[in-house]
Write a protein that holds these residues in place. Structure first.
Motif, mmCIF file in Angstrom:
data_model
loop_
_atom_site.group_PDB
_atom_site.id
_atom_site.type_symbol
_atom_site.label_atom_id
_atom_site.label_comp_id
_atom_site.label_asym_id
_atom_site.label_seq_id
_atom_site.Cartn_x
_atom_site.Cartn_y
_atom_site.Cartn_z
ATOM 1 N N ASN A 22 0.825 -1.207 0.000
ATOM 2 C CA ASN A 22 0.000 0.000 0.000
ATOM 3 C C ASN A 22 0.861 1.260 0.000
ATOM 4 O O ASN A 22 0.354 2.359 0.122
ATOM 5 N N VAL A 23 2.170 1.094 -0.135
ATOM 6 C CA VAL A 23 3.071 2.234 -0.191
ATOM 7 C C VAL A 23 3.387 2.511 -1.648
ATOM 8 O O VAL A 23 3.892 1.651 -2.363
ATOM 9 N N THR A 24 3.093 3.697 -2.099
ATOM 10 C CA THR A 24 3.369 4.041 -3.497
ATOM 11 C C THR A 24 4.785 4.600 -3.602
ATOM 12 O O THR A 24 5.218 5.374 -2.745
ATOM 13 N N PRO A 25 5.516 4.232 -4.629
ATOM 14 C CA PRO A 25 6.873 4.763 -4.791
ATOM 15 C C PRO A 25 6.816 6.241 -5.170
ATOM 16 O O PRO A 25 5.821 6.709 -5.730
ATOM 17 N N PRO A 26 7.859 6.962 -4.890
ATOM 18 C CA PRO A 26 7.860 8.387 -5.256
ATOM 19 C C PRO A 26 7.893 8.534 -6.770
ATOM 20 O O PRO A 26 8.374 7.656 -7.493
ATOM 21 N N PRO A 27 7.357 9.616 -7.287
ATOM 22 C CA PRO A 27 7.367 9.816 -8.744
ATOM 23 C C PRO A 27 8.790 9.973 -9.253
ATOM 24 O O PRO A 27 9.672 10.489 -8.556
ATOM 25 N N ARG A 28 9.001 9.519 -10.485
ATOM 26 C CA ARG A 28 10.328 9.620 -11.080
ATOM 27 C C ARG A 28 10.640 11.069 -11.409
ATOM 28 O O ARG A 28 9.771 11.825 -11.840
ATOM 29 N N GLU A 29 11.897 11.417 -11.230
ATOM 30 C CA GLU A 29 12.320 12.766 -11.572
ATOM 31 C C GLU A 29 12.447 12.889 -13.083
ATOM 32 O O GLU A 29 12.897 11.969 -13.758
ATOM 33 N N ARG A 30 12.044 14.035 -13.582
ATOM 34 C CA ARG A 30 12.173 14.270 -15.025
ATOM 35 C C ARG A 30 13.628 14.540 -15.359
ATOM 36 O O ARG A 30 14.349 15.188 -14.613
ATOM 37 N N SER A 31 14.063 14.024 -16.496
ATOM 38 C CA SER A 31 15.444 14.242 -16.927
ATOM 39 C C SER A 31 15.617 15.686 -17.356
ATOM 40 O O SER A 31 14.727 16.280 -17.979
ATOM 41 N N SER A 32 16.772 16.208 -17.059
ATOM 42 C CA SER A 32 17.056 17.578 -17.488
ATOM 43 C C SER A 32 17.423 17.568 -18.971
ATOM 44 O O SER A 32 17.662 16.522 -19.576
ATOM 45 N N VAL A 33 17.476 18.757 -19.533
ATOM 46 C CA VAL A 33 17.815 18.893 -20.956
ATOM 47 C C VAL A 33 19.227 18.378 -21.204
ATOM 48 O O VAL A 33 19.492 17.708 -22.216
ATOM 49 N N GLY A 34 20.141 18.655 -20.286
ATOM 50 C CA GLY A 34 21.522 18.189 -20.444
ATOM 51 C C GLY A 34 21.628 16.675 -20.407
ATOM 52 O O GLY A 34 22.395 16.075 -21.164
ATOM 53 N N GLN A 35 20.837 16.034 -19.519
ATOM 54 C CA GLN A 35 20.854 14.570 -19.463
ATOM 55 C C GLN A 35 20.287 13.960 -20.734
ATOM 56 O O GLN A 35 20.823 12.975 -21.253
ATOM 57 N N MET A 36 19.199 14.548 -21.240
ATOM 58 C CA MET A 36 18.619 14.022 -22.479
ATOM 59 C C MET A 36 19.572 14.208 -23.655
ATOM 60 O O MET A 36 19.735 13.317 -24.492
ATOM 61 N N ALA A 37 20.229 15.364 -23.704
ATOM 62 C CA ALA A 37 21.193 15.607 -24.784
ATOM 63 C C ALA A 37 22.372 14.642 -24.670
ATOM 64 O O ALA A 37 22.873 14.145 -25.691
ATOM 65 N N GLY A 38 22.800 14.367 -23.457
ATOM 66 C CA GLY A 38 23.893 13.419 -23.264
ATOM 67 C C GLY A 38 23.516 12.017 -23.705
ATOM 68 O O GLY A 38 24.336 11.307 -24.300
ATOM 69 N N ARG A 39 22.293 11.608 -23.426
ATOM 70 C CA ARG A 39 21.838 10.280 -23.870
ATOM 71 C C ARG A 39 21.771 10.198 -25.385
ATOM 72 O O ARG A 39 22.163 9.203 -25.994
ATOM 73 N N TRP A 40 21.253 11.261 -26.019
ATOM 74 C CA TRP A 40 21.192 11.275 -27.480
ATOM 75 C C TRP A 40 22.599 11.247 -28.079
ATOM 76 O O TRP A 40 22.853 10.550 -29.064
ATOM 77 N N LEU A 41 23.495 12.004 -27.489
ATOM 78 C CA LEU A 41 24.870 12.053 -27.997
ATOM 79 C C LEU A 41 25.562 10.704 -27.834
ATOM 80 O O LEU A 41 26.274 10.249 -28.734
ATOM 81 N N LEU A 42 25.332 10.040 -26.704
ATOM 82 C CA LEU A 42 25.912 8.717 -26.488
ATOM 83 C C LEU A 42 25.345 7.711 -27.492
ATOM 84 O O LEU A 42 26.091 6.924 -28.092
ATOM 85 N N GLY A 43 24.040 7.730 -27.696
ATOM 86 C CA GLY A 43 23.423 6.819 -28.665
ATOM 87 C C GLY A 43 23.922 7.083 -30.074
ATOM 88 O O GLY A 43 24.212 6.149 -30.836
ATOM 89 N N LEU A 44 24.032 8.349 -30.429
ATOM 90 C CA LEU A 44 24.523 8.704 -31.760
ATOM 91 C C LEU A 44 25.974 8.272 -31.941
ATOM 92 O O LEU A 44 26.361 7.797 -33.015
ATOM 93 N N THR A 45 26.773 8.398 -30.901
ATOM 94 C CA THR A 45 28.173 7.973 -30.969
ATOM 95 C C THR A 45 28.283 6.470 -31.161
ATOM 96 O O THR A 45 29.098 5.988 -31.960
ATOM 97 N N ILE A 46 27.452 5.713 -30.448
ATOM 98 C CA ILE A 46 27.479 4.251 -30.581
ATOM 99 C C ILE A 46 27.053 3.826 -31.979
ATOM 100 O O ILE A 46 27.686 2.973 -32.604
ATOM 101 N N VAL A 47 25.999 4.443 -32.495
ATOM 102 C CA VAL A 47 25.540 4.100 -33.850
ATOM 103 C C VAL A 47 26.599 4.482 -34.877
ATOM 104 O O VAL A 47 26.877 3.720 -35.812
#
Length: 81
Positions: A22-47
């Motif tokens: 009956n305990v709900t987990p806390p809501p997930r934090e939204r990713s910042s713009v820098g984190q999203m850009a870093g993920r895209w850059l990492l994915g693009l680098t791998i591809v």
């Protein structure tokens, strides 16, 4: 050694699958713009690395037909002598 006389009920194992907290987990934090850009850059680098390794490796995977024709021509000229 003492032996337990009554059988152990295993109903608690079946109930464990159905147990809901009956305990709900806390809501997930939204990713910042820098984190999203870093993920895209990492994915693009791998591809890009995979595509680059494929482009560089393709000549090594292909058969070299020109060297086979040169060898066969060379063997024909040496046979003609």
């Amino acid at each position: 050694m003492f032996r337990r006389r009554e059988p152990v009920p295993f109903a608690f194992l079946a109930e464990a699958d159905r147990f809901r907290s009956n305990v709900t987990p806390p809501p997930r934090e939204r990713s910042s713009v820098g984190q999203m850009a870093g993920r895209w850059l990492l994915g693009l680098t791998i591809v890009a690395a995979l595509v680059g390794s494929l482009v560089i490796g393709m000549p090594a995977l292909s058969l070299d037909h020109s060297s086979q024709t040169q060898q066969s021509q060379a063997s024909r000229t040496s046979e003609g002598r």
